[in-house]
Motif scaffolding. Sequence first.
Motif, PDB file in Angstrom:
ATOM      1  N   ILE A 134       0.812  -1.223   0.000  1.00 55.97           N
ATOM      2  CA  ILE A 134       0.000   0.000   0.000  1.00 55.97           C
ATOM      3  C   ILE A 134       0.850   1.279   0.000  1.00 55.97           C
ATOM      4  CG2 ILE A 134      -1.751   1.303   1.260  1.00 55.97           C
ATOM      5  CD1 ILE A 134      -2.911  -1.413   2.081  1.00 55.97           C
ATOM      6  N   PRO A 135       1.755   1.450   0.967  1.00 52.19           N
ATOM      7  CA  PRO A 135       2.530   2.704   0.911  1.00 52.19           C
ATOM      8  C   PRO A 135       3.364   2.808  -0.356  1.00 52.19           C
ATOM      9  CG  PRO A 135       3.434   1.217   2.563  1.00 52.19           C
ATOM     10  CD  PRO A 135       2.120   0.647   2.148  1.00 52.19           C
ATOM     11  N   LEU A 136       3.826   1.674  -0.871  1.00 47.71           N
ATOM     12  CA  LEU A 136       4.618   1.743  -2.104  1.00 47.71           C
ATOM     13  C   LEU A 136       3.747   2.189  -3.269  1.00 47.71           C
ATOM     14  CD1 LEU A 136       6.886  -1.350  -1.576  1.00 47.71           C
ATOM     15  CD2 LEU A 136       7.647   0.997  -1.889  1.00 47.71           C
ATOM     16  N   SER A 137       2.531   1.639  -3.319  1.00 49.25           N
ATOM     17  CA  SER A 137       1.627   2.077  -4.381  1.00 49.25           C
ATOM     18  C   SER A 137       1.326   3.564  -4.242  1.00 49.25           C
ATOM     19  CB  SER A 137       0.323   1.289  -4.347  1.00 49.25           C
ATOM     20  OG  SER A 137       0.578  -0.069  -4.571  1.00 49.25           O
ATOM     21  N   LEU A 138       1.176   4.018  -2.999  1.00 45.54           N
ATOM     22  CA  LEU A 138       0.871   5.437  -2.800  1.00 45.54           C
ATOM     23  C   LEU A 138       2.055   6.318  -3.214  1.00 45.54           C
ATOM     24  CD1 LEU A 138      -1.123   5.216   0.523  1.00 45.54           C
ATOM     25  CD2 LEU A 138      -1.978   5.980  -1.683  1.00 45.54           C
ATOM     26  N   SER A 139       3.271   5.845  -2.919  1.00 50.75           N
ATOM     27  CA  SER A 139       4.414   6.654  -3.336  1.00 50.75           C
ATOM     28  C   SER A 139       4.485   6.704  -4.859  1.00 50.75           C
ATOM     29  CB  SER A 139       5.715   6.087  -2.760  1.00 50.75           C
ATOM     30  OG  SER A 139       6.087   4.920  -3.434  1.00 50.75           O
ATOM     31  N   LEU A 140       4.061   5.622  -5.467  1.00 53.09           N
ATOM     32  CA  LEU A 140       4.011   5.578  -6.923  1.00 53.09           C
ATOM     33  C   LEU A 140       3.009   6.603  -7.459  1.00 53.09           C
ATOM     34  CD1 LEU A 140       5.380   3.947  -9.025  1.00 53.09           C
ATOM     35  CD2 LEU A 140       3.598   2.238  -8.856  1.00 53.09           C
ATOM     36  N   GLY A 153       9.195   7.157   3.308  1.00 53.82           N
ATOM     37  CA  GLY A 153       9.687   7.190   4.679  1.00 53.82           C
ATOM     38  C   GLY A 153       9.019   6.128   5.535  1.00 53.82           C
ATOM     39  N   THR A 154       7.705   5.968   5.374  1.00 50.72           N
ATOM     40  CA  THR A 154       7.035   4.936   6.173  1.00 50.72           C
ATOM     41  C   THR A 154       7.567   3.561   5.806  1.00 50.72           C
ATOM     42  OG1 THR A 154       5.216   4.670   4.628  1.00 50.72           O
ATOM     43  CG2 THR A 154       4.899   6.286   6.377  1.00 50.72           C
ATOM     44  N   VAL A 155       7.926   3.388   4.544  1.00 47.92           N
ATOM     45  CA  VAL A 155       8.481   2.089   4.137  1.00 47.92           C
ATOM     46  C   VAL A 155       9.793   1.831   4.881  1.00 47.92           C
ATOM     47  CG1 VAL A 155       9.546   0.867   2.202  1.00 47.92           C
ATOM     48  CG2 VAL A 155       7.377   2.040   1.883  1.00 47.92           C
ATOM     49  N   ILE A 156      10.658   2.842   4.890  1.00 52.43           N
ATOM     50  CA  ILE A 156      11.931   2.685   5.594  1.00 52.43           C
ATOM     51  C   ILE A 156      11.672   2.433   7.076  1.00 52.43           C
ATOM     52  CG2 ILE A 156      14.121   3.806   6.173  1.00 52.43           C
ATOM     53  CD1 ILE A 156      14.024   3.465   3.259  1.00 52.43           C
ATOM     54  N   GLY A 157      10.742   3.188   7.640  1.00 57.91           N
ATOM     55  CA  GLY A 157      10.422   3.011   9.048  1.00 57.91           C
ATOM     56  C   GLY A 157       9.946   1.591   9.334  1.00 57.91           C
ATOM     57  N   ALA A 158       9.112   1.084   8.440  1.00 58.87           N
ATOM     58  CA  ALA A 158       8.580  -0.261   8.645  1.00 58.87           C
ATOM     59  C   ALA A 158       9.700  -1.293   8.583  1.00 58.87           C
ATOM     60  CB  ALA A 158       7.524  -0.573   7.587  1.00 58.87           C
ATOM     61  N   VAL A 159      10.614  -1.108   7.645  1.00 60.65           N
ATOM     62  CA  VAL A 159      11.728  -2.064   7.542  1.00 60.65           C
ATOM     63  C   VAL A 159      12.607  -1.972   8.788  1.00 60.65           C
ATOM     64  CG1 VAL A 159      13.812  -2.639   6.245  1.00 60.65           C
ATOM     65  CG2 VAL A 159      11.716  -2.065   5.027  1.00 60.65           C
ATOM     66  N   ALA A 160      12.932  -0.744   9.181  1.00 60.96           N
ATOM     67  CA  ALA A 160      13.856  -0.572  10.299  1.00 60.96           C
ATOM     68  C   ALA A 160      13.302  -1.158  11.594  1.00 60.96           C
ATOM     69  CB  ALA A 160      14.181   0.906  10.484  1.00 60.96           C
ATOM     70  N   THR A 161      11.991  -1.064  11.776  1.00 59.09           N
ATOM     71  CA  THR A 161      11.423  -1.570  13.017  1.00 59.09           C
ATOM     72  C   THR A 161      11.200  -3.078  12.980  1.00 59.09           C
ATOM     73  OG1 THR A 161       9.292  -0.863  12.144  1.00 59.09           O
ATOM     74  CG2 THR A 161      10.302   0.527  13.834  1.00 59.09           C
ATOM     75  N   GLY A 162      11.666  -3.715  11.915  1.00 56.00           N
ATOM     76  CA  GLY A 162      11.546  -5.167  11.872  1.00 56.00           C
ATOM     77  C   GLY A 162      10.124  -5.662  11.683  1.00 56.00           C
ATOM     78  N   GLN A 163       9.299  -4.833  11.063  1.00 52.84           N
ATOM     79  CA  GLN A 163       7.890  -5.207  10.884  1.00 52.84           C
ATOM     80  C   GLN A 163       7.657  -5.980   9.599  1.00 52.84           C
ATOM     81  OE1 GLN A 163       5.159  -4.475  12.902  1.00 52.84           O
ATOM     82  NE2 GLN A 163       6.620  -3.841  14.457  1.00 52.84           N
ATOM     83  N   VAL A 164       8.687  -6.114   8.788  1.00 47.35           N
ATOM     84  CA  VAL A 164       8.514  -6.831   7.528  1.00 47.35           C
ATOM     85  C   VAL A 164       9.115  -8.226   7.673  1.00 47.35           C
ATOM     86  CG1 VAL A 164       9.066  -6.865   5.079  1.00 47.35           C
ATOM     87  CG2 VAL A 164       8.643  -4.699   6.224  1.00 47.35           C
ATOM     88  N   PRO A 165       8.263  -9.251   7.721  1.00 44.15           N
ATOM     89  CA  PRO A 165       8.772 -10.609   7.823  1.00 44.15           C
ATOM     90  C   PRO A 165       9.348 -11.062   6.491  1.00 44.15           C
ATOM     91  CG  PRO A 165       6.397 -10.639   7.642  1.00 44.15           C
ATOM     92  CD  PRO A 165       6.799  -9.202   7.664  1.00 44.15           C
ATOM     93  N   ALA A 166      10.161 -12.109   6.546  1.00 46.68           N
ATOM     94  CA  ALA A 166      10.796 -12.572   5.313  1.00 46.68           C
ATOM     95  C   ALA A 166       9.785 -13.140   4.330  1.00 46.68           C
ATOM     96  CB  ALA A 166      11.866 -13.608   5.634  1.00 46.68           C
ATOM     97  N   ARG A 167       8.700 -13.730   4.874  1.00 46.98           N
ATOM     98  CA  ARG A 167       7.698 -14.294   3.965  1.00 46.98           C
ATOM     99  C   ARG A 167       6.316 -13.792   4.330  1.00 46.98           C
ATOM    100  NH1 ARG A 167       9.281 -18.181   0.944  1.00 46.98           N
ATOM    101  NH2 ARG A 167      11.384 -19.004   1.226  1.00 46.98           N
ATOM    102  N   PRO A 168       6.038 -12.561   4.012  1.00 49.91           N
ATOM    103  CA  PRO A 168       4.740 -12.010   4.406  1.00 49.91           C
ATOM    104  C   PRO A 168       3.615 -12.712   3.651  1.00 49.91           C
ATOM    105  CG  PRO A 168       5.875 -10.511   2.939  1.00 49.91           C
ATOM    106  CD  PRO A 168       6.823 -11.624   3.210  1.00 49.91           C
TER     107      PRO A 168
END
Lengths: 392, 461
Positions: free
Chosen positions: A90-96, A137-152
């Motif tokens: 979603i945030p990636l689509s929005l940045s697009l 920025g939210t994407v980076i924040g999400a990655v940094a906080t470890g909220q993105v699992p390897a296999r979502p």
Amino acid sequence: MSPSGEAIATAAVMFVALAAYALFGGADFGGGIWDLLAGGARRGAAARELIDESITPVWEANHVWLIFVLVLLWTGFPPAFAAIMTALFIPLSLSLLGIFLRGVGFAFRHTAERLRMQQLTGAMFAAASLITPFFLGTVIGAVATGQVPARPAGNLLAAWTSLTAVLTGALFVAACAYISAIFLVLEARLRGHQELIRYFLLRATGAGVLTGALGAVTFAELSRSAPHVFAGLTGRALPLVAVSIAAGVAVLGMIWLRWFPGLRVTAAIAVAAVVWGWGLAQYPDLLPGSLTLAAGSAPPGALLAELVIAGAAALIVGPAFGLLYRLQQRRLLTHPESDTELRRGAQLAPARTGGQPPAGRAPAAPRITTSLVLAAVAIKAIKDLFSPPRRR
Amino acid sequence: MSLGAQLVAASPLPARSQMASSLGFHIILACFGIALPGATLVAEWIGIRRGDAAAMLLARRWSKVMAVLVAVGAVSGTVLSYEMGLLWPGLMGRFGATIGIPFTVEGIFFFLEAIFLGVYLYGWRRMSPWAHWWSGVPMAVAGAAGALSVVAANSWMNAPAGFTLSHGRISKVDPLSVYFNAATPYQTPHMVLAAYMVTGYLVAGVYAAGLLRGRRDRYHRLGLAIPFSLAAIATPLQVMMGDIITRFIASNQPVKFAAMEFVARTGREVPEYVGGILLNGRVYFGTAIPALDSILVGFSPRTRVIGWDSVPPDRRPPVPTLIHLSFDVMVGLGFLLLAVAAWQGWWWWLHRRLLLTKWFLVPAALGGVAAVIAMEAGWTVTEVGRQPWIVYHVMLTSSAVTRASGVVVTLTVILILYAVMTVVSIGIPMIMSRRWRAERPADEEAEQVPYGPPPAMPRAP
Ligand code: HDD
Ligand code: HEM
Ligand code: HEM
């Protein structure tokens, strides 16, 4: 398993490209933000013209940094790319969406002659300049906080709507405005436009302070939401964080002193050091908590290819960028004549004078004192923050 | 979520439609990115070399159109870069390390194209004529080289090579074999030629329409002649290239070929169908030319041609009728365009002047649309013909698609955005040309050469 040399080198190249995007792409977004805040059509005309002139010839080239980061990520670290693209759909689509609005706004801008249309395209351009950095920025924040699992399993709303992620988004917007205002000061100076110099110095200061404050808040929040990255930032990456803070303060000092020669580089360091600090803090994780660099990187053959291509890019693209910016700094790149102008031919109105009287300097003593005080405060702040690195 | 919505979300259909529509859109703009710099440089060259004001004016105006189209091209291309991950995480997660290599190479050319575009578009006023001309050359070269690289990525999906799989993960990559896979030497020249045809015929068509309306000045004649010549040179090469590719497909991707030519059963003396739709295993409305297919594939009626019975039904491309008709459309239009190009070439050879009769100008005005249709049809053959594989014989499309919900939403949004971009990329040049036309035609002839830098113009410090 420790990551291979190729993987580390590719990651480093990726972070160089990321920093370049943050600086150059960021400055272009920031230009849109100042365009938005420039006020009514009459009042903002001069500022808008400066923004427009300084962005138009270069924005596409600057935009390619994002593409380069994307391809490096997807080739060098395919599982991370797949996971990020799925979880943060979603945030990636929005940045697009923001990128779309910006491109279309640019395409229209110089064709639209009526004020109404110009306002519409201007609004698109400005809105895009907020949307894209915020969601990236939210994407980076999400990655940094470890909220993105390897296999979502699908997109994860919670990942990018956390306080940290939103703060990071806001931080990105502020940083874009900041770096852009600095660059615009120098552009105004190139044109010897005293009023605009003052105008953007003021805004650079404001945005700088805001960025610093947001950075501090995000930093504090990270200690809670991403202890691992926080430990990295206060440990391995501490020197970079310190450099960034010092550079940020130095910029404020330079603004105060009206000392322009080192302004661009120092401001760039302030931004780039944070980006690299983040990378270093996360090392050796690609996705903190779920995917390490070693597990997530492509086979050596592919990484080597990426490094060779990046080397070739540096050799080929580096000088080309040099040429572009040089031509632009020498003001050889201007809007082509409008159709009427083309026809009027020889009676072209004389261009504005190119002379650059030195920027006016107010009495130096109070400025120097204040910057010394500021520097002292900053050094104290750094000391307090980092020694001993305590967890809140 | 309703059952229907769930079904849609689980099938790759929305993702496929989104990919196909974004690619089908981007590719048209990409053609301009590849070939319009070339056409503009030719015009500028004539303008500087011969002091030809009309040619110079054409170059300036085309460069303005280029600014718009490339901006939209960059946006739609960025959409694609995201979509590769957003829609096909299965593909990217597994094969990003291979397919990403040509895309990274493309990155270099994007940089070059965007940088020199900035110099070229905004350097008109203040750079010396030849310096300006040369600043356009890297742009034209990078456009073509960039296309080579992306199409190499697409070729790789058709003829995967250069990697070792162990336990479903790539363990070794050989970058050169990825980039120069078996299909690269066929697909990439075909695409670059297609770009020159699409751009050339579309631009020429605009001036052909102007000539038809009676604007027969030098400006319009040159505006027709320059892009038309580029496209006319590309056309015979393209048809030859197409013939070579077809034979390559017959041996390299026989099932795709079977769908293109309606070859149900492997055999000899296979007939060639022209047109026709396939229903319940029978071809209706088609003309069958006995044994021609075998002859085309192997120069002998005894050549064995592999049919789709060689693979189980779930490994065959869906809707062979679409693939077959698309192929026929591409080939048919290719020959029509060849005829139009040959006509003008013949006339020019005999008379040393342009053929400008109505009978020629009407097809010339429509040539651009024909070229676009041929190109889209060609891509349909390539992409749908590869199904159900996303990577031929290695990965199924269904296992590559995203698990994220919401593709239906993004598909809808994308379609709207693309409608806007279409309006922009057709509308702005139209507005421009209306303005240009509002100028008195005499001005177009009398236009002073924009270079001779006006005396009042100070050089930058
Ligand atoms: C102006 C456009 C145009 C024209 C006139 C032609 N083509 Fe084409 N063709 C394309 C534009 C194109 C394309 C859109 O560019 C494709 C899609 C993929 C590719 O690499 O090129 C393509 C693909 C393509 C393929 C499939 C390649 C694959 O699946 O890898 C074949 C077999 C042909 N072409 C054959 C022909 C023949 C026999 C032509 C004879 C007239 C012809 N094409 C004219
Ligand atoms: C470098 C260029 C290209 C790449 C890397 C590429 C890649 C892909 C991918 C990953 C898919 C989805 C998986 C699949 O359905 O097989 C796809 C499908 C498709 N693409 Fe391409 N593509 C390219 C060029 C094009 C172009 C220019 C068109 C123009 C029309 C096109 C038309 C389609 C269509 C129609 C489908 C859907 C096929 C189906 O699902 O039945 N592609 N492509
Ligand atoms: C999946 C497939 C594709 C992806 C991911 C992709 C990506 C991109 C991107 C990101 C850009 C913008 C670069 C910039 O900022 O300047 C772009 C532009 C371009 N693309 Fe694509 N592209 C794809 C397919 C194609 C195909 C099939 C072709 C041609 C054969 C092509 C040719 C070009 C060219 C020549 C440009 C530069 C000119 C322009 O911006 O209009 N691309 N593409």
